[in-house]
Design a protein around this motif. Structure first.
Motif, PDB file in Angstrom:
ATOM      1  N   ILE A  33     -12.531  -5.676 -14.920  1.00 18.09           N
ATOM      2  CA  ILE A  33     -12.105  -4.628 -14.167  1.00 18.09           C
ATOM      3  C   ILE A  33     -13.275  -3.786 -14.317  1.00 18.09           C
ATOM      4  O   ILE A  33     -13.418  -3.369 -15.358  1.00 18.09           O
ATOM      5  N   PRO A  34     -13.884  -3.047 -13.238  1.00 14.33           N
ATOM      6  CA  PRO A  34     -13.717  -3.310 -12.036  1.00 14.33           C
ATOM      7  C   PRO A  34     -14.364  -4.242 -11.224  1.00 14.33           C
ATOM      8  O   PRO A  34     -14.353  -4.750 -10.344  1.00 14.33           O
ATOM      9  N   ARG A  35     -15.360  -4.929 -12.188  1.00 12.62           N
ATOM     10  CA  ARG A  35     -16.347  -5.982 -11.601  1.00 12.62           C
ATOM     11  C   ARG A  35     -15.523  -7.008 -10.755  1.00 12.62           C
ATOM     12  O   ARG A  35     -16.181  -7.348  -9.416  1.00 12.62           O
ATOM     13  N   ASP A  36     -14.673  -7.746 -11.058  1.00 17.80           N
ATOM     14  CA  ASP A  36     -13.882  -8.702 -10.387  1.00 17.80           C
ATOM     15  C   ASP A  36     -12.681  -8.455  -9.766  1.00 17.80           C
ATOM     16  O   ASP A  36     -11.814  -9.233  -9.560  1.00 17.80           O
ATOM     17  N   MET A  37     -12.489  -7.020  -9.287  1.00 18.40           N
ATOM     18  CA  MET A  37     -11.219  -6.702  -8.640  1.00 18.40           C
ATOM     19  C   MET A  37     -10.964  -7.739  -7.382  1.00 18.40           C
ATOM     20  O   MET A  37      -9.710  -8.000  -7.217  1.00 18.40           O
ATOM     21  N   PRO A  38     -11.839  -8.089  -6.684  1.00 22.13           N
ATOM     22  CA  PRO A  38     -11.423  -9.158  -5.366  1.00 22.13           C
ATOM     23  C   PRO A  38     -10.711 -10.450  -6.001  1.00 22.13           C
ATOM     24  O   PRO A  38      -9.624 -10.573  -5.430  1.00 22.13           O
ATOM     25  N   ALA A  39     -11.253 -10.891  -7.046  1.00 22.53           N
ATOM     26  CA  ALA A  39     -10.601 -12.008  -7.561  1.00 22.53           C
ATOM     27  C   ALA A  39      -9.273 -11.498  -8.341  1.00 22.53           C
ATOM     28  O   ALA A  39      -8.051 -12.340  -8.145  1.00 22.53           O
ATOM     29  N   ILE A  40      -9.294 -10.431  -8.969  1.00 20.87           N
ATOM     30  CA  ILE A  40      -7.922  -9.963  -9.643  1.00 20.87           C
ATOM     31  C   ILE A  40      -6.755  -9.898  -8.374  1.00 20.87           C
ATOM     32  O   ILE A  40      -5.854 -10.115  -8.371  1.00 20.87           O
ATOM     33  N   GLU A  41      -7.354  -9.178  -7.319  1.00 23.13           N
ATOM     34  CA  GLU A  41      -6.410  -8.727  -6.401  1.00 23.13           C
ATOM     35  C   GLU A  41      -6.027  -9.911  -5.709  1.00 23.13           C
ATOM     36  O   GLU A  41      -4.888  -9.860  -4.892  1.00 23.13           O
ATOM     37  N   ALA A  42      -6.854 -10.982  -5.525  1.00 25.05           N
ATOM     38  CA  ALA A  42      -6.230 -12.132  -4.779  1.00 25.05           C
ATOM     39  C   ALA A  42      -5.173 -12.861  -5.381  1.00 25.05           C
ATOM     40  O   ALA A  42      -4.212 -13.163  -5.021  1.00 25.05           O
ATOM     41  N   SER A  43      -5.256 -12.762  -6.903  1.00 23.89           N
ATOM     42  CA  SER A  43      -4.190 -13.338  -7.853  1.00 23.89           C
ATOM     43  C   SER A  43      -2.858 -12.436  -7.715  1.00 23.89           C
ATOM     44  O   SER A  43      -1.860 -13.002  -7.655  1.00 23.89           O
ATOM     45  N   ALA A  44      -3.215 -11.130  -7.788  1.00 25.87           N
ATOM     46  CA  ALA A  44      -2.302 -10.352  -7.598  1.00 25.87           C
ATOM     47  C   ALA A  44      -1.296 -10.652  -6.412  1.00 25.87           C
ATOM     48  O   ALA A  44      -0.056 -10.449  -6.251  1.00 25.87           O
ATOM     49  N   LYS A  45      -1.981 -10.922  -5.216  1.00 28.09           N
ATOM     50  CA  LYS A  45      -1.261 -11.101  -3.967  1.00 28.09           C
ATOM     51  C   LYS A  45      -0.424 -12.145  -4.035  1.00 28.09           C
ATOM     52  O   LYS A  45       0.700 -11.993  -3.402  1.00 28.09           O
ATOM     53  N   ARG A  46      -0.847 -13.397  -4.602  1.00 25.73           N
ATOM     54  CA  ARG A  46      -0.063 -14.506  -4.733  1.00 25.73           C
ATOM     55  C   ARG A  46       1.112 -14.355  -5.519  1.00 25.73           C
ATOM     56  O   ARG A  46       1.842 -15.137  -5.540  1.00 25.73           O
ATOM     57  N   HIS A  47       1.121 -13.132  -6.361  1.00 29.18           N
ATOM     58  CA  HIS A  47       2.101 -13.142  -7.515  1.00 29.18           C
ATOM     59  C   HIS A  47       3.044 -11.963  -7.056  1.00 29.18           C
ATOM     60  O   HIS A  47       3.695 -11.230  -7.851  1.00 29.18           O
ATOM     61  N   ASN A  48       2.690 -11.128  -5.771  1.00 23.98           N
ATOM     62  CA  ASN A  48       3.686  -9.951  -5.090  1.00 23.98           C
ATOM     63  C   ASN A  48       3.181  -8.853  -6.098  1.00 23.98           C
ATOM     64  O   ASN A  48       3.965  -8.106  -6.125  1.00 23.98           O
ATOM     65  N   LEU A  49       2.036  -8.583  -6.320  1.00 21.68           N
ATOM     66  CA  LEU A  49       1.454  -7.424  -7.233  1.00 21.68           C
ATOM     67  C   LEU A  49       0.633  -6.495  -6.334  1.00 21.68           C
ATOM     68  O   LEU A  49      -0.299  -7.314  -5.679  1.00 21.68           O
ATOM     69  N   VAL A  50       0.889  -5.274  -6.338  1.00 19.66           N
ATOM     70  CA  VAL A  50      -0.093  -4.290  -5.514  1.00 19.66           C
ATOM     71  C   VAL A  50      -0.732  -3.470  -6.634  1.00 19.66           C
ATOM     72  O   VAL A  50       0.202  -2.822  -7.353  1.00 19.66           O
ATOM     73  N   PHE A  51      -1.981  -3.444  -6.896  1.00 15.60           N
ATOM     74  CA  PHE A  51      -2.419  -1.986  -7.669  1.00 15.60           C
ATOM     75  C   PHE A  51      -2.606  -0.985  -6.679  1.00 15.60           C
ATOM     76  O   PHE A  51      -2.866  -0.953  -5.588  1.00 15.60           O
ATOM     77  N   THR A  52      -1.969   0.289  -7.490  1.00 17.70           N
ATOM     78  CA  THR A  52      -2.044   1.448  -6.736  1.00 17.70           C
ATOM     79  C   THR A  52      -2.679   2.655  -7.156  1.00 17.70           C
ATOM     80  O   THR A  52      -2.771   3.970  -6.572  1.00 17.70           O
ATOM     81  N   GLY A  53      -3.387   2.467  -8.424  1.00 21.56           N
ATOM     82  CA  GLY A  53      -4.073   3.295  -8.881  1.00 21.56           C
ATOM     83  C   GLY A  53      -4.769   3.049 -10.292  1.00 21.56           C
ATOM     84  O   GLY A  53      -4.626   2.172 -10.750  1.00 21.56           O
ATOM     85  N   PRO A  54      -5.396   4.111 -11.012  1.00 19.89           N
ATOM     86  CA  PRO A  54      -6.084   4.024 -12.290  1.00 19.89           C
ATOM     87  C   PRO A  54      -4.877   3.550 -13.256  1.00 19.89           C
ATOM     88  O   PRO A  54      -4.031   3.807 -13.332  1.00 19.89           O
ATOM     89  N   PRO A  55      -5.569   3.147 -14.591  1.00 22.37           N
ATOM     90  CA  PRO A  55      -4.867   3.170 -15.550  1.00 22.37           C
ATOM     91  C   PRO A  55      -4.421   4.683 -16.052  1.00 22.37           C
ATOM     92  O   PRO A  55      -5.093   5.429 -15.665  1.00 22.37           O
ATOM     93  N   LEU A  56      -3.638   4.602 -17.055  1.00 21.63           N
ATOM     94  CA  LEU A  56      -3.393   6.086 -17.849  1.00 21.63           C
ATOM     95  C   LEU A  56      -4.558   6.267 -18.720  1.00 21.63           C
ATOM     96  O   LEU A  56      -5.363   5.640 -19.071  1.00 21.63           O
ATOM     97  N   GLU A  57      -4.926   7.761 -18.618  1.00 19.06           N
ATOM     98  CA  GLU A  57      -5.841   8.186 -19.646  1.00 19.06           C
ATOM     99  C   GLU A  57      -5.445   8.758 -20.968  1.00 19.06           C
ATOM    100  O   GLU A  57      -4.213   8.573 -21.166  1.00 19.06           O
TER     101      GLU A  57
END
Length: 147
Positions: A123-147
């Motif tokens: 993260i963040p380099r491979d976000m397209p691949a991460i988001e593709a897997s997330a979509k297959r697993h019904n997961l949506v990223f909505t914001g940054p990690p906690l600081e």
């Protein structure tokens, strides 16, 4: 950090170790239970599970858990329930790793962890691949990690 006894079924991604104790294939899709060992400072970006309820059972360490703007600290012996559809994240705080069980109902989300460990995505380099897997697993990223 433990290595789960050198278990070959243990996966690792971004320093977090995952071991599926009970998978969707074994429960007819009803539930998955994943043992997770997360280093201090680790935690995912904010996200929503569209299909799964998620329960964290804390074994060791402490996590700051954020659920739709509300923060709580969870330590050993405590549990946190996150209903499907609720935006959430967590971060391991303090001076020791967090070992916690992640219980997902229905099961199947453990496949996301397997995808991430297999690809060793960054993260963040491979976000397209991460988001593709997330979509297959019904997961949506909505914001940054906690600081």
């Amino acid at each position: 950090m433990t290595d789960f006894g050198g278990d070959p079924n243990c996966l690792e991604w971004l320093g977090v170790k995952y071991k599926t104790l009970l998978g969707a294939q074994e429960t007819g899709g009803a539930i998955s239970v994943v043992d997770s060992l997360s280093p201090v400072g680790s935690g995912p970006p904010r996200h929503v599970h569209q299909s799964e309820d998620e329960t964290f059972i804390m074994i060791s360490g402490t996590c700051k858990v954020w659920i739709e703007g509300r923060e709580i600290l969870a330590g050993p012996g405590e549990s946190v329930f996150v209903s499907r559809g609720k935006e959430h994240t967590f971060k391991v705080v303090g001076d020791e790793p967090s070992r916690h069980l992640v219980i997902l109902t229905p099961g199947g989300f453990e496949g996301f962890f397997a995808d991430m460990a297999s690809g060793q995505f960054q993260i963040p380099r491979d976000m397209p691949a991460i988001e593709a897997s997330a979509k297959r697993h019904n997961l949506v990223f909505t914001g940054p990690p906690l600081e």
